[in-house]
Design an enzyme around this catalytic site. Structure first.
Site, PDB file in Angstrom:
ATOM      1  N   GLY A  78     -11.538  -4.760   3.095  1.00 49.55           N
ATOM      2  CA  GLY A  78     -12.864  -4.992   3.660  1.00 49.55           C
ATOM      3  C   GLY A  78     -12.950  -4.626   5.124  1.00 49.55           C
ATOM      4  N   TYR A  79     -11.827  -4.199   5.710  1.00 51.93           N
ATOM      5  CA  TYR A  79     -11.779  -3.761   7.103  1.00 51.93           C
ATOM      6  C   TYR A  79     -11.205  -2.349   7.140  1.00 51.93           C
ATOM      7  CZ  TYR A  79     -12.643  -8.601   8.364  1.00 51.93           C
ATOM      8  OH  TYR A  79     -13.216  -9.849   8.495  1.00 51.93           O
ATOM      9  N   GLN A 118      -3.627  -1.306   9.166  1.00 48.41           N
ATOM     10  CA  GLN A 118      -4.556  -1.770  10.197  1.00 48.41           C
ATOM     11  C   GLN A 118      -3.806  -2.409  11.360  1.00 48.41           C
ATOM     12  OE1 GLN A 118      -7.110  -4.345   7.912  1.00 48.41           O
ATOM     13  NE2 GLN A 118      -7.663  -2.693   6.515  1.00 48.41           N
ATOM     14  N   SER A 120      -4.354  -9.944  -1.529  1.00 47.45           N
ATOM     15  CA  SER A 120      -5.386  -9.412  -0.641  1.00 47.45           C
ATOM     16  C   SER A 120      -6.759 -10.005  -0.950  1.00 47.45           C
ATOM     17  CB  SER A 120      -5.452  -7.885  -0.756  1.00 47.45           C
ATOM     18  OG  SER A 120      -4.279  -7.292  -0.241  1.00 47.45           O
ATOM     19  N   HIS A 176      -3.366   2.092  -1.573  1.00 47.17           N
ATOM     20  CA  HIS A 176      -2.168   1.527  -2.200  1.00 47.17           C
ATOM     21  C   HIS A 176      -1.451   2.609  -2.998  1.00 47.17           C
ATOM     22  CE1 HIS A 176      -2.611  -2.852  -1.449  1.00 47.17           C
ATOM     23  NE2 HIS A 176      -3.873  -2.511  -1.308  1.00 47.17           N
ATOM     24  N   GLY A 188      -2.211  -7.275   2.665  1.00 49.29           N
ATOM     25  CA  GLY A 188      -2.499  -8.688   2.834  1.00 49.29           C
ATOM     26  C   GLY A 188      -3.996  -8.908   2.980  1.00 49.29           C
ATOM     27  N   GLY A 195      -7.740 -10.584   4.583  1.00 50.79           N
ATOM     28  CA  GLY A 195      -8.438 -10.999   5.793  1.00 50.79           C
ATOM     29  C   GLY A 195      -8.535  -9.958   6.883  1.00 50.79           C
ATOM     30  N   CYS A 219      -2.199  -0.691   3.804  1.00 49.02           N
ATOM     31  CA  CYS A 219      -3.401  -1.521   3.787  1.00 49.02           C
ATOM     32  C   CYS A 219      -3.509  -2.383   5.047  1.00 49.02           C
ATOM     33  CB  CYS A 219      -3.455  -2.340   2.506  1.00 49.02           C
ATOM     34  SG  CYS A 219      -5.112  -2.942   2.107  1.00 49.02           S
ATOM     35  N   ASP A 241       1.296   2.360  -4.324  1.00 48.30           N
ATOM     36  CA  ASP A 241       1.965   1.688  -5.442  1.00 48.30           C
ATOM     37  C   ASP A 241       1.040   1.490  -6.634  1.00 48.30           C
ATOM     38  OD1 ASP A 241       1.008  -1.548  -4.886  1.00 48.30           O
ATOM     39  OD2 ASP A 241       0.942  -0.138  -3.234  1.00 48.30           O
TER      40      ASP A 241
END
Length: 364
Positions: A288-289, A248, A45, A329, A217, A219, A244, A331
């Site tokens: 970041g999103y 989104q 990520s 997360h 992941g 971006g 995550c 995990d």
């Protein structure tokens, strides 16, 4: 060795170089965790990002073989206040300095990381570069640099691979997965097949899965448009669970919107409330999103979890299909394990779906 951290707004922080000697450009982000630097550095990520740690001493327990979250790290650089001179841990196999050299990642130490963090909190995350020499072209070149948007394609596996077991048949769509996600599913005896990020719904359903996992992941989720059509088809057929970036993408596929946060959530102490029960879990986060809360009103998704500090949407569930997702997360790795029960909820959802299908077939 003198080295400089240069931000796109022209701010310069002198420091001491370590790791690889190559220069680098990426988005500068900060992580507030007190430990777990190895897991963070190897988390896909962070692909395309320069990772700065706010904890003042980094590298003190070295690098070991067990705590990698991917085979090869993809962050663009590492920024620390103090680099430990000597690693001390019985599992340590090499120093952080040697590990970054091995993976061609530059680092810079002797930086007032708290001051840089305050700057980013005020100005927002921005491009930065780590260089050995300052010139009058450094900042203009940095501003002109276009960051790579194909980071999911770089982070995902190119080929399908199995992790066999005797439990539920789970397809894992890899957008830049952490190994800890596979570990948590393996603990629950899931028979895993990991597929590339651009796998179609038809290819997934051919495997007759009991459930589908959408991983984390790097971006902007809007840079992975092909995933939305896949999600819309799969969620109608089998239970689906996103983490995550997977969260989104699940929301985008169902008509919600996402936005870029000012400086994101990256740390291991984010309190998340489950709205239905009031339960609070401290969670590991790296994003970041975020999902636009207001945009969910026009969808078939209901908010299940929220971040206590800023109200960020941290979890949703589909009203009509057996599908849900969380922004954090569960995990951990690194971080607290308060929320690992979310994986059990996925297991229970698959079992309930299978039971319902058998009952439907019997009644038919």
């Amino acid at each position: 060795m003198k080295r400089y951290l240069v931000l796109a707004d022209g701010t310069v922080y002198p420091g001491t170089g370590f790791g690889a000697t190559t220069g680098t450009v990426g988005e500068l982000v900060f992580n507030t965790g007190m430990s777990g630097y190895q897991e963070s550095i190897t988390d896909q990520s962070y692909n395309g990002e320069i990772l700065m740690f706010t904890y003042p001493l980094i590298g003190n327990y070295g690098i070991n073989r067990d705590d990698h979250e991917s085979i090869k790290p993809s962050c663009k650089g590492v920024v620390v206040h103090e680099l430990a001179r000597r690693a001390s841990n019985w599992r340590s196999e090499m120093s952080l300095d040697d590990y970054l050299r091995l993976n061609d990642i530059p680092g810079i130490a002797d930086i007032d990381t708290r001051a840089v963090t305050k700057h980013i909190r005020e100005k927002g995350a921005m491009k930065a570069t780590i260089v050995d020499e300052l010139t009058h072209e450094t900042v203009p070149q940095l501003k002109a640099t276009v960051l790579n948007s194909a980071v999911v394609a770089e982070s995902s596996t190119n080929n399908a691979y199995p992790n066999p077991a005797t439990g539920p048949n789970v397809v894992v769509v890899d957008f830049g997965l952490k190994h800890s996600i596979l570990r948590e599913l393996a603990k629950r005896h899931c028979n895993l097949t990991v597929l590339p990020y651009n796998t179609t719904a038809g290819e997934i359903l051919e495997l007759n899965p009991d459930g589908v996992m959408l991983t984390n992941g790097p971006g902007d989720p809007k840079d992975v448009p092909g995933a939305q059509a896949m999600i819309r088809e799969v969620e109608k057929q089998v239970p689906l669970f996103g983490i995550c970036l997977g969260h989104q993408l699940f929301c985008l596929a169902n008509g919600a919107d996402t936005f870029k946060m000012k400086f994101g959530h990256r740390g291991f102490n984010h309190p998340v409330r489950e709205i239905a029960t009031g339960r609070i879990d401290f969670t590991s986060q790296n994003h970041g999103y975020a999902v636009d809360r207001d945009s969910l009103a026009k969808t078939d998704l209901m908010i299940t979890h929220e971040e206590i500090n800023d109200g960020t949407v941290e979890g949703v569930r589909h009203r009509n299909y057996p599908a849900f997702s969380v922004q954090y997360h569960p995990d951990a790795a690194p971080g607290p394990h308060d929320a690992d029960h979310i994986f059990d909820e996925f297991i229970d959802l698959m079992a309930a779906h299978q039971a319902a299908r058998k009952g439907s077939n019997f009644n038919a």
